[in-house]
Structures are given as structure tokens and as C-alpha cells.
Design an enzyme around this catalytic site. Sequence first.
Site, PDB file in Angstrom:
ATOM      1  CE  LYS A   1       1.274  -0.823 -12.574  1.00  0.00           C
ATOM      2  NZ  LYS A   1       0.491   0.300 -12.047  1.00  0.00           N
ATOM      3  CG  HIS A   2       6.807   4.473 -11.642  1.00  0.00           C
ATOM      4  ND1 HIS A   2       6.052   5.329 -10.875  1.00  0.00           N
ATOM      5  CD2 HIS A   2       8.079   4.646 -11.255  1.00  0.00           C
ATOM      6  CE1 HIS A   2       6.852   6.010 -10.072  1.00  0.00           C
ATOM      7  NE2 HIS A   2       8.098   5.607 -10.276  1.00  0.00           N
TER       8      HIS A   2
ATOM      9  CB  CYS B   1       1.993   9.219   2.086  1.00  0.00           C
ATOM     10  SG  CYS B   1       3.785   9.121   2.032  1.00  0.00           S
TER      11      CYS B   1
ATOM     12  CD  GLU C   1      -3.979   9.551   2.310  1.00  0.00           C
ATOM     13  OE1 GLU C   1      -2.770   9.834   2.353  1.00  0.00           O
ATOM     14  OE2 GLU C   1      -4.399   8.418   2.000  1.00  0.00           O
TER      15      GLU C   1
ATOM     16  N   GLY D   1       1.095   3.262  -1.903  1.00  0.00           N
ATOM     17  CA  GLY D   1      -0.145   3.726  -2.500  1.00  0.00           C
ATOM     18  C   GLY D   1      -1.279   3.752  -1.497  1.00  0.00           C
ATOM     19  CB  SER D   2      -4.903   3.755  -2.059  1.00  0.00           C
ATOM     20  OG  SER D   2      -5.124   2.560  -2.795  1.00  0.00           O
TER      21      SER D   2
ATOM     22  CD  GLU E   1       4.513   5.412   2.495  1.00  0.00           C
ATOM     23  OE1 GLU E   1       3.345   5.797   2.791  1.00  0.00           O
ATOM     24  OE2 GLU E   1       5.261   6.024   1.743  1.00  0.00           O
ATOM     25  CG  LEU E   2      -0.668   0.769   2.853  1.00  0.00           C
ATOM     26  CD1 LEU E   2      -1.630  -0.223   3.488  1.00  0.00           C
ATOM     27  CD2 LEU E   2      -0.503   0.486   1.372  1.00  0.00           C
TER      28      LEU E   2
ATOM     29  CD1 TRP F   1      -0.535   8.507  -8.677  1.00  0.00           C
ATOM     30  CD2 TRP F   1      -0.014  10.618  -8.166  1.00  0.00           C
ATOM     31  NE1 TRP F   1      -1.505   8.987  -7.824  1.00  0.00           N
ATOM     32  CE2 TRP F   1      -1.201  10.285  -7.495  1.00  0.00           C
ATOM     33  CE3 TRP F   1       0.506  11.899  -7.996  1.00  0.00           C
ATOM     34  CZ2 TRP F   1      -1.880  11.186  -6.664  1.00  0.00           C
ATOM     35  CZ3 TRP F   1      -0.163  12.798  -7.169  1.00  0.00           C
ATOM     36  CH2 TRP F   1      -1.347  12.433  -6.510  1.00  0.00           C
ATOM     37  CG  ASN F   2       2.702  10.642  -3.865  1.00  0.00           C
ATOM     38  OD1 ASN F   2       3.098   9.520  -4.190  1.00  0.00           O
ATOM     39  ND2 ASN F   2       2.682  11.026  -2.599  1.00  0.00           N
TER      40      ASN F   2
END
Length: 461
Positions: A156-157, A264, A364, A208-209, A230-231, A132-133
Site C-alpha cells: 500500500k503506497h 527521515c 521533526e 512514516g510518522s 521506521e518513523l 511518499w518522500n
Amino acid sequence: MAIQKTISPVDGSVYVEREQADPALVEATLARAVTAQRAWRDVPLSERARYCSRMVDAFVACRDALAEELTWQMGRPIAAAAGEIGGFEERARTMIALADDALAPIVLQDKPGFSRYITREPLGVSFIVAPWNFPFMTAVNAVVPAIMAGNAVILKHSAQTPLCAERFQQAFDEAGLPEGVFQHLHLSHEATEDLIQDRRIAHVSFTGSVPGGAMVERNAAGRFIATGLELGGKDPAYIRPDVDLDAAVDGVMDGAFFNSGQSCCGIERLYVHRDIFDAFVERAVAWVRQLRLGNPTDPATSLGPLVRPAAADFVRGQIEEAVAAGARAWIDPGDYPLSVPGSAYLAPQVLTGVDHSMRVMTEESFGPVVGIMAVDSDDEAVALMNDSDFGLTAAVFTRDRAIGAALARRLDAGTVFTNRCDYLDPELAWTGVKQSGRGCSLSRLGYETLTRPKSFHLKHA
């Protein structure tokens, strides 16, 4: 059917409601994707480029509406929201332009009696899970090159930004893309895991996370498919004593507080040479105090809410723990009436007197806070910058180009900067080390993760 609700951080209202896909819709979507991809892989690259270019044209034509929806879904100030559409366009058009070279066959040296070459073959159906960011820019990193490479895509968003997936669909439909080459689904966490496990999925791209990345690995385990993860990060910057101080402050503080710190690759920890430490902190605090926290639909707002109250309270907790352990907070939250516990609105904060025993310097934050430590040497700065479980980006600010490049080589990060930060150049590989992820997107190298090599060893009769 299950209903997902998007709670706007602007005012806590329900902004969007969508039905989540049931098993029958997921099955139909997968079947269409498989069928469409078999035909799409044979479409000439020049024609794929025309479809994707028309999609970008259709997308950017809706810039103002997209910006407004973005603000209401995730809280970015409207004054900055449209900038993401520009970033989307730059990345998409760059990857379209790079495709000819990146996907061209590798023809080997002549060998009497043989023809030998290597092609880049599409993987099949790519499942892209976007956050979402930066919902448009992160998704386009994978969507456009996957389609250019001959794959079909299912997007998938995040449930926070469902309209972003629908806007992708609308733009591809307006471009006339053949049915099934691009599709989107609104999915529960359980359905997302099930889809990753499906044998028809040949590639997963996840942004995401770290726990989310671990989920992808668990569900893809044993199928040996390509995954790109990508975390996130805890990205550092080092300010040497030879800098243009005002330029360094402006660059690095924007890198820390843009998007309310929800990036991120945002700067979350600073190491400043002791010779300029006091002067830097003074200017940095003054820079932050100029930020206006407020309703992000107001063009005068420069700092919006975090995505949800729980995210703001998480950062509040980090700050409170650091102060209790001896850190100094330079900003008075009382100056920001909207910033109260339980609210998505959070006052910006600058901390000194911090160290790596504090969560705010190791975990983070994803919020509008930065910790600043004094260092006595380049070596000390490098050691502290590398003392992290993450490694997405790192930045060095210096007038000395040779020293800046030498320090950059020593940093454990996927992208290293000098005299800038928090930026993604689509002609460069976007990648991370350690818990910042695995794989590569963007640049010509990004196409390697979306294709497989196929060797041709042809003996002449």
C-alpha cells in the site's frame, strides 16, 4: 467507490486519480496472497532470486519515466530524481545477494544419535505501507527481502505516490512472478487499519510518522505479529574544530537540504565547536544561497517544493516561532519569489541563536531548515545530540578517526556516521531507537524480521 487524488506540488494540479479498493477487492487480494504464498514458500531460493533480479532489470529500464513521475508526484527536482532508481537497484541487488547466507539453515554441532538444525521460515503475507518522500527506496527495503524470504507481499503506497506501487507491479509482472506473490492496493486509512487487523496478515512494515506507527501498533495489538516501524527523526551532526571545513560544510548541508529536507535521516540540527562556529556559519549560509528554488521539472532547479502547502506552512511556523524567541534567520525569504504562505514552495533557511526550547530544534521539521548551535566541548555536543525523542542517525565530522569512533559509540542512534550523513548502506542494518521506530530492515539481519526460526531436533531411529 471512493476516489483518491494526487495533487502535484509542482503546480497544484491533479496529477493522478485512482479508485480505492473496496472490501471485495481487498478480500480477493488477500485470498490470492495466501494461496500464492503456500506455493511460493517451496520455490527454491535460487529461483526466487532470478525472479527478483528480472524485476530489478525491468524496473531500472524505465529510469527516465520513473524519474519524471516521481517529480510530478512529490516534487523532487528532475536533476536528482533518477538517483532514487540507482538507490533502489543497489538495495534490491544487495538483499538478493545476501539472501543465501541470511536464510541458510544453522546446522549445530554433531550430537551422537541426533540431527539438529534451525531453519528460517517465511511468515506468510507481509503488508507493506510505504511513504511518499523516497517512495521506491523505502518500499524496496521490505518488498524484495520479504519475497526472497518466501513471503507474499501486499503493498500500500502513499496516496501521494500511487504510481510507485503500480510500477512495482509492472516490473514484477514483466519478470513473470507467479500471480499473487506481489500485489498492490490503493487504500483509505480505514481500510488500511482493517487490513492490519486481518488474521491473514502475518507481518506489517510501516515507514512514516510517529502517529502512523502508533496506528500500526494499535491495530496489530493482541495478534503478536511481527511489525517493523521506521518513523523518522530529528537527526543531529557535530562538527569538531579539526575538520576540513569546506568538506564538512558541503557534506552536512547537502544532508540537511537534499529532497528539500524531506528525509527521515536528513540533518535537522547542527552542533559546531565554538572555535570554528563563525567560519562554519559563513560558509554554510553561502552554500545555501547557491540553491535555486524553482519548478522541479526544470533541470536547473536544485530545491523543489515541499510535498504540499500545509507541510511548507508547518515549517514556516517553526521558523517564525524561533525568530520571535530570539533566533537569527540568515536567509531573506524575499529573495525567493515563489516562497509565499499557502504555497508548497519554501525558501531555505539557516538559523543561529537557537536552543532546545524551540520546536525547530526538537520537533521533526521535514523541510529546508537547519538550526546551528555553538558548543564548547565534545561532551556538550554529545549531550545535546542525545537530548531528543528521536534516534535514527547521528553524525560526527572530525579528522581524528579514534575520537570519531569513540563519540559515535556514545550516541543514541540506530546508525552513526563519521564524515558523512544522510546515507543508507544496504549491507548495514537500518534501525532506529526511541520514537524513530522499532525493528530492522536491510543487511542480513533484515531477514530475521521477515522470517521465524524453526528448530529441528531429530533423533535417529
